[in-house]
Motif scaffolding. Sequence first.
Motif, short mmCIF file in Angstrom:
data_model
loop_
_atom_site.label_atom_id
_atom_site.label_comp_id
_atom_site.label_asym_id
_atom_site.label_seq_id
_atom_site.Cartn_x
_atom_site.Cartn_y
_atom_site.Cartn_z
N LEU A 155 5.03 2.98 34.53
CA LEU A 155 5.76 3.35 35.73
C LEU A 155 7.26 3.37 35.51
O LEU A 155 7.99 4.07 36.22
CB LEU A 155 5.44 2.37 36.87
CG LEU A 155 3.96 2.20 37.22
CD1 LEU A 155 3.80 1.12 38.29
CD2 LEU A 155 3.36 3.52 37.68
N HIS A 156 7.72 2.59 34.52
CA HIS A 156 9.17 2.49 34.29
C HIS A 156 9.39 1.95 32.89
O HIS A 156 8.65 1.08 32.41
CB HIS A 156 9.80 1.55 35.32
CG HIS A 156 11.27 1.33 35.13
ND1 HIS A 156 12.21 2.26 35.51
CD2 HIS A 156 11.95 0.29 34.60
CE1 HIS A 156 13.42 1.80 35.22
NE2 HIS A 156 13.28 0.61 34.67
N LEU A 173 11.87 -3.67 41.37
CA LEU A 173 11.79 -2.24 41.06
C LEU A 173 10.34 -1.75 41.17
O LEU A 173 10.08 -0.66 41.70
CB LEU A 173 12.34 -2.00 39.65
CG LEU A 173 12.48 -0.57 39.15
CD1 LEU A 173 13.64 -0.47 38.18
CD2 LEU A 173 11.20 -0.08 38.47
N ALA A 174 9.40 -2.57 40.68
CA ALA A 174 7.99 -2.20 40.79
C ALA A 174 7.58 -2.08 42.26
O ALA A 174 6.85 -1.16 42.65
CB ALA A 174 7.12 -3.23 40.07
N ASP A 198 9.44 -1.25 44.73
CA ASP A 198 10.00 -0.01 45.26
C ASP A 198 9.12 1.19 44.91
O ASP A 198 9.16 2.21 45.59
CB ASP A 198 11.40 0.21 44.71
CG ASP A 198 12.43 -0.76 45.29
OD1 ASP A 198 12.13 -1.35 46.34
OD2 ASP A 198 13.50 -0.92 44.67
N ARG A 199 8.35 1.05 43.83
CA ARG A 199 7.47 2.15 43.40
C ARG A 199 6.02 1.92 43.85
O ARG A 199 5.10 2.55 43.35
CB ARG A 199 7.56 2.31 41.89
CG ARG A 199 8.98 2.60 41.44
CD ARG A 199 9.11 3.08 40.04
NE ARG A 199 10.50 3.39 39.74
CZ ARG A 199 10.92 3.99 38.64
NH1 ARG A 199 10.04 4.36 37.73
NH2 ARG A 199 12.21 4.23 38.44
N GLY A 200 5.85 0.98 44.76
CA GLY A 200 4.54 0.77 45.36
C GLY A 200 3.60 -0.08 44.55
O GLY A 200 2.38 -0.04 44.75
#
Length: 318
Positions: free
Chosen positions: A26-27, A53-54, A56-58
């Motif tokens: 994912l990142h 951050l994770a 924020d990406r669901g």
Amino acid sequence: MNAVLGLDVGGTTTKALVVATDGTVLHEERRPTAHATDPLPGLAAELDRLTALAADRGAAVVGAGVVTPGLIEESTGTVRYASNLGWRDLPLRAGLQERVAVPVTTGHDVRAAGLAEQLLGAATGVADVLLLTIGTGIASALVSGGRALTGGTGAAGEVGHAPVRPGGELCPCGQRGCLEVYASGAGVARRYGARTGTAFSAAEVVGRLGSDAVAREVWADATSALADALVTATLLLDPSVVVLGGGLTAAGADLLDPVRAGLAAGLTWRPPPPVHLTGLGPLAGCLGAAALAMTHAGLGDHLAGWARGRRPVPTGTG
């Protein structure tokens, strides 16, 4: 969606991944390693930032794996000595777990990279593997019969401090003639600078091979020392495959060809094992750290899905 974090703290660069439990990256990001007297607050803040951050990406983070170089006490997660980081007796696992909310596991960076190469990379399905990583320093992961070897004190694989040139140049560890002196990224840069007075990185030295006699001499010393180390390792361990990883693998054929030739020349009575460059590049340690986090979170069975073809490939950088 659930995810795990993989953090690979190197002497020069720290690499991080956020990986969904199905293996999708994912990142991904890379940052210069922050050297601090007490690194725990900074590393904990990094894990907290990646967890946010994770989110924020669901994705909900269910575990984090942090891997480092050095002599590591696997049972407690204490880094007894990491020369390239300046750490001694650092309670890495316990110190991070006190500071962050997600479950944390720790490990050795190169053994984690070896796990990733077996799961997803150049050693997929191979039970006897020697992974040699060549970066700021040099270390190896030893896998025999499918089992990673750690040794009696957790120091198995510190091939960078194996003397390959007895009585040779002084190593920061105090010994003379260590492999790292000649063949690590730091060693190549230092030896070139000592001869020319010019501060180039190892990558820049490699870039000058076609036009610079000193660069060719320093590089020849490096690849010869690596081949000699692999001769000894092959005779001791009999790996089915040798995998070269770390930053210097960017040299490609300039690294692979002379190392293969030197290994073959040094084994007069038996064929050499095949030597391959990493299938995962500089992210092998991160992916291995993420795999450790999966296992620590009780999701080890999900790794079979990664191995069946869902090879994590970064979708972008931070």
